[in-house]
Design an enzyme around this catalytic site. Structure first.
Site, PDB file in Angstrom:
ATOM      1  N   TRP A 356       0.717  -1.071  -0.057  1.00 58.30           N
ATOM      2  CA  TRP A 356      -0.019   0.017  -0.105  1.00 58.30           C
ATOM      3  C   TRP A 356       0.823   1.326  -0.074  1.00 58.30           C
ATOM      4  CZ3 TRP A 356      -1.936   2.868   4.581  1.00 58.30           C
ATOM      5  CH2 TRP A 356      -1.199   2.881   5.825  1.00 58.30           C
ATOM      6  N   ASP A 357       2.142   1.045   0.122  1.00 57.44           N
ATOM      7  CA  ASP A 357       3.030   2.308   0.033  1.00 57.44           C
ATOM      8  C   ASP A 357       2.925   3.183  -1.140  1.00 57.44           C
ATOM      9  OD1 ASP A 357       4.094   0.027   1.622  1.00 57.44           O
ATOM     10  OD2 ASP A 357       5.709   1.481   2.115  1.00 57.44           O
ATOM     11  N   GLU A 495      -0.842  -2.796  11.966  1.00 55.98           N
ATOM     12  CA  GLU A 495      -0.179  -3.957  11.970  1.00 55.98           C
ATOM     13  C   GLU A 495       0.151  -4.510  13.187  1.00 55.98           C
ATOM     14  OE1 GLU A 495       3.204  -3.250   9.251  1.00 55.98           O
ATOM     15  OE2 GLU A 495       1.775  -3.104   7.570  1.00 55.98           O
ATOM     16  N   LYS A 618       1.762   0.564  15.642  1.00 52.50           N
ATOM     17  CA  LYS A 618       2.921   0.637  14.993  1.00 52.50           C
ATOM     18  C   LYS A 618       2.920   2.000  14.260  1.00 52.50           C
ATOM     19  CE  LYS A 618       5.479  -1.354  11.024  1.00 52.50           C
ATOM     20  NZ  LYS A 618       5.394  -2.635  10.110  1.00 52.50           N
ATOM     21  N   GLN A 619       1.762   2.372  13.600  1.00 52.17           N
ATOM     22  CA  GLN A 619       1.623   3.649  13.038  1.00 52.17           C
ATOM     23  C   GLN A 619       0.284   4.199  12.831  1.00 52.17           C
ATOM     24  OE1 GLN A 619       2.713   2.685   8.826  1.00 52.17           O
ATOM     25  NE2 GLN A 619       2.048   0.695   9.168  1.00 52.17           N
TER      26      GLN A 619
END
Length: 822
Positions: A356-357, A495, A618-619
């Site tokens: 997905w980056d 994640e 995580k983010q």
């Protein structure tokens, strides 16, 4: 006046512990292939040197037995090393910084010209001093051409010098330590042959049978004249040319090496051996190929450069980021069928897969090189049938794109993940991140808004959007008990959380991940609206092709309005249903115990615990919706879904202040999101700058501790550049207008860049006038479209060709601290 230091990444001194990081950051690439900046004399070494060349789209499926399970991975193949050159005095061992005294050592990449250089002086045990310089590039003029110039100069001795140039197929995939228990050898010998002016080597992928051909044309020219003695040695996986000549003090020997690289998977190649021979036959001299390559880079920088005045660190790093993005994807990609690998063409991290980056990477290309952006969307479109198949197998309609993709478009996520903290292999449920399809659809929209490319939308984009919408409409299930739709069994962007604490492994994922549901609702609503405004001919064609009718779009609206988000009366959004029942983590205790705690998942699992039990991310997860949609848009969607929420600014503030302290920032993408969304919250402008600086520092200093050497992070590189445009220049693109709300950081006095919007090339400058940030927009070209810039107080400014139009902005933001000097 040109400041070359701002166009150069420069290292001094031989530091073995830093070599692999330097190799990654001095990679040369042209979108078709990338070659790490490794030392020419050194083979693969566990911890110091790692020569690696990676061809876009070339993978091999390898099998490994791990803990009684058969693990299959599609790996990014480390191709034969074309850079191998060694120097020998009087028939002795090769000169190496490991066996000689290093008198001086410099290694740098000229970002402006796309050239990587090295200069070193070695003294052997007999006191003989030799200077070696090299220069290499991956041609931006000719996609399949690699080139190198290698110069050897004896400084204080006379003796027989032998220079050996090889095409070395004895390579393996060994760069990423946590993958080393998996299959490493992906190539087997095919052919090694001599040519009058060089050598030829062909290898074959072990399972796919894809041929990788390298054809080298090598010449050695002694400065003192004379004809060197040439010999060739052919081995199964290596072809070596040796040139022997009498060396004299201060008399240089210059070797040039042009290499053609072709594979069976190339979209623009029918016969790799024939095409490699033809390219080498037609290639000009090294000097001429270099000139053509540099000219191409000049053209790329015309569109890609972002100028930042009075901040040398930010300026250099932004150029470094643009350089690596263009090394990963360039105009050559228009002729290829490849995606945008999250870690570039720079190493083996993530096995070269597509994630997905692209959501973070695509904006860089969309507003500067729309053809490159479209080529990636076409990569996704060509794998639409694979996504349909995956959806059918899971019991859904439409297209469900996999979390990880490689060449075929099938699912590539691993079943097990190695935890370096514990030394154990843990189950991996990351394939449940279905939100990757949201990213793809969002990219289609941003591409369309920036380019106005209706032909792409009608020929490819609408079919892709419709099939993604069908998937989300089918995965959402109606519950009569509450009269709402729910999505179960998915992971969000966080994640760390893979399943509920007590759930078995076969019941992974969560109910009603907020980011997934809000964005799925937005997509369903948006795609239905887009369908309504398409020409009748497009509607008839889609009806014939995929059986789509307007009644289906109407049903999507019902799903969009009925999707569930768990949210309290004050606007705090639960990451997923049940999140608020999780335990709080003692963050201070873990920081004191471990120091670096970005990968809290690995730390907790190594302790026999699980991140599934805690409020730890995580983010950005909930906050991701504010990255893709403005706060007022988020409010609009939540109200459409039947929720009463505070204002957009207050909604964002409430959730930022709750979730940021519970985020470990274990991904570089986290800093991008947190910095970007804080442009809406004035009181957090210090945090906004802090996150932006972390973005700049992340790869150049490898702040995640050993990840950059495995491959650069394209997402954070592209995202940092996008932050300059969106957060500081305040650019927001719509189909018929350009919204400009500049807010320049206090340390910066000017930023300048070019973008392409609706086919019109615009040059934009942001400067400080007193305490006010002001934008000047110059329309440099025209395709005849009406275009206006909208500034403060919604004032419209027409943009005639060639006129520098002033667009007032906002006051300058205060800056608490400056970036560190490089």
């Amino acid at each position: 006046m040109r400041n070359d230091a701002l166009w150069r990444l420069h290292y001094e001194g031989f530091q073995p512990e830093d070599e692999q990081l330097r190799e990654a950051l001095t990679t040369v690439g042209n979108g078709y292939f990338g070659t790490r900046g490794s030392l020419e004399s050194e083979p693969i070494d566990d911890d110091v040197h790692y020569p690696g060349t990676y061809v876009a789209g070339l993978y091999n499926r390898g099998e490994t037995e791990i803990e009684g399970r058969r693990i299959v991975n599609s790996d990014f193949v480390n191709c034969p090393n074309w850079t191998a050159v060694t120097v020998h005095i009087d028939g002795g061992d090769r000169l190496s910084p490991h066996s000689c005294e290093v008198l001086d050592f410099e290694h740098w990449t000229d970002l402006r010209q796309g050239l990587t250089h090295r200069r070193l002086t070695l003294r052997d045990e007999e006191g003989r001093e030799t200077r070696i310089t090299s220069e290499r590039f991956a041609s931006m003029e000719s996609a399949h051409l690699a080139a190198m110039r290698f110069v050897v100069t004896p400084l204080n001795y006379t003796g027989e010098l032998t220079i050996r140039s090889s095409l070395d197929g004895e390579v393996r995939n060994y760069l990423v330590e946590r993958y080393r228990d998996l299959e490493q050898y992906h190539l087997e010998p095919a052919e090694a042959e001599e040519r009058d002016d060089g050598v030829y080597l062909a290898m074959r992928t072990r399972n796919g049978g894809d041929v990788v051909c390298l054809r080298a044309r090598v010449a050695l020219v002694p400065e003192a004249g004379g004809e060197p003695e040439r010999s060739v040695k052919l081995e199964d996986a290596r072809a070596t040319e040796s040139f022997t000549v009498e060396g004299e003090p201060e008399s240089s020997l210059a070797l040039t090496k042009l290499v053609a690289i072709y594979t069976d998977v190339d979209y623009d190649c029918d016969d790799p051996p024939r095409d490699a021979e033809a390219l080498i036959a037609d290639a000009e001299s090294y000097e001429e190929e270099r000139r053509l390559h540099v000219e191409r880079w000049e053209g790329l920088w015309h569109h890609a450069d972002v100028v930042v005045e009075t901040d040398e660190f930010a300026q250099r790093v932004l150029r470094l980021h643009a350089y690596h993005l263009l090394s990963t994807a360039s105009h050559h990609n228009v002729k290829l069928d490849v995606g945008l690998p999250a870690r570039g063409l720079h190493g083996e991290a993530y096995r070269g897969h597509i994630f997905w980056d692209e959501l973070y990477i695509m904006p860089f290309f969309t507003v500067r090189f729309p053809d490159i952006a479209k080529s990636h969307l076409m990569y996704r479109y060509r794998r639409l049938e694979a996504a349909r198949k995956l959806a059918r197998e899971a019991g859904y309609r439409g297209a469900m794109y996999p979390w990880q993709s490689a060449d075929t478009g099938g699912p590539e996520s691993q079943d097990l993940h190695y935890n370096p903290k514990s030394g154990e292999w843990d189950p991996d449920l990351s394939h449940l991140q279905r939100h990757v399809s949201i990213s793809i659809a969002y990219d289609v929209y941003t591409f369309f808004y920036a380019t106005g490319d209706e032909q792409f939308l009608h020929d490819h984009g609408m079919e892709l959007l419709v099939e993604i919408a069908r998937f989300w409409a089918s995965i959402a299930k109606y519950d009569e008990r509450d009269g709402r739709y729910h999505i179960r069994g998915v992971m969000g962007p966080d994640e760390f959380h893979e399943k509920y604490p007590d759930a078995p492994l076969d019941e992974g994922g969560f109910r009603d991940n907020a980011y997934t549901n809000v964005m799925a609702a937005w997509l369903l609503h948006k795609i239905a609206e887009t369908w309504e405004h398409r020409p009748e001919g497009v509607k008839r064609r889609l009806a014939d092709q995929i059986g789509f009718q307007s009644a289906e779009a109407e049903q999507w609206e019902s799903v969009a309005c009925g999707l569930t988000v768990v949210i309290d009366d004050e606007g705090l959004i639960s990451q997923f249903d049940g999140y608020m029942e999780l335990e709080e983590l003692d963050w201070d205790a873990y920081r004191e115990k471990y120091g670096a705690i970005r990968r809290m998942d690995r730390i907790l699992k190594a302790e026999g615990d699980s991140p599934d039990r805690y409020k730890v991310a995580k983010q950005a997860d909930v906050l991701m919706m504010f990255y893709l949609l403005a706060p007022d848009q988020v409010v609009h969607m939540l109200e459409l879904m039947g929720y009463d929420v505070p204002s957009g600014e207050e909604l964002l503030r409430r959730n930022y202040e709750y979730y940021e302290p519970r985020t470990s920032h274990g991904s570089t993408l986290s800093w991008i999101v947190h910095s970007a969304i804080l442009r809406y919250l004035e009181e957090h402008e210090d945090d906004q700058w802090r996150w932006f600086v972390e973005c700049l520092r992340s790869d150049i200093y490898d702040t995640q501790g050993g990840t950059t050497l495995e491959g650069i992070h394209c997402g954070v590189m592209a995202g940092s550049i996008d932050l300059v445009l969106t957060a500081f220049a305040g650019i927001n693109l719509f189909r018929d207008r350009l919204v400009v709300e500049p807010k320049l950081p206090a340390r910066w006095t000017r930023i300048a860049f070019r973008i392409t919007h609706q086919g019109e090339e615009l040059f934009i400058e942001v400067v400080c006038e007193g305490e006010e940030s002001v934008a000047y927009v110059t329309r440099e070209t025209t395709v005849g479209k009406a275009l206006v810039a909208v500034g403060r107080d919604d004032e419209e400014h027409e943009l005639p060709v060639g006129k520098r139009v002033r667009v007032p902005g906002r006051v300058r933001c205060r800056q608490a601290s400056a970036p560190e000097s490089a």
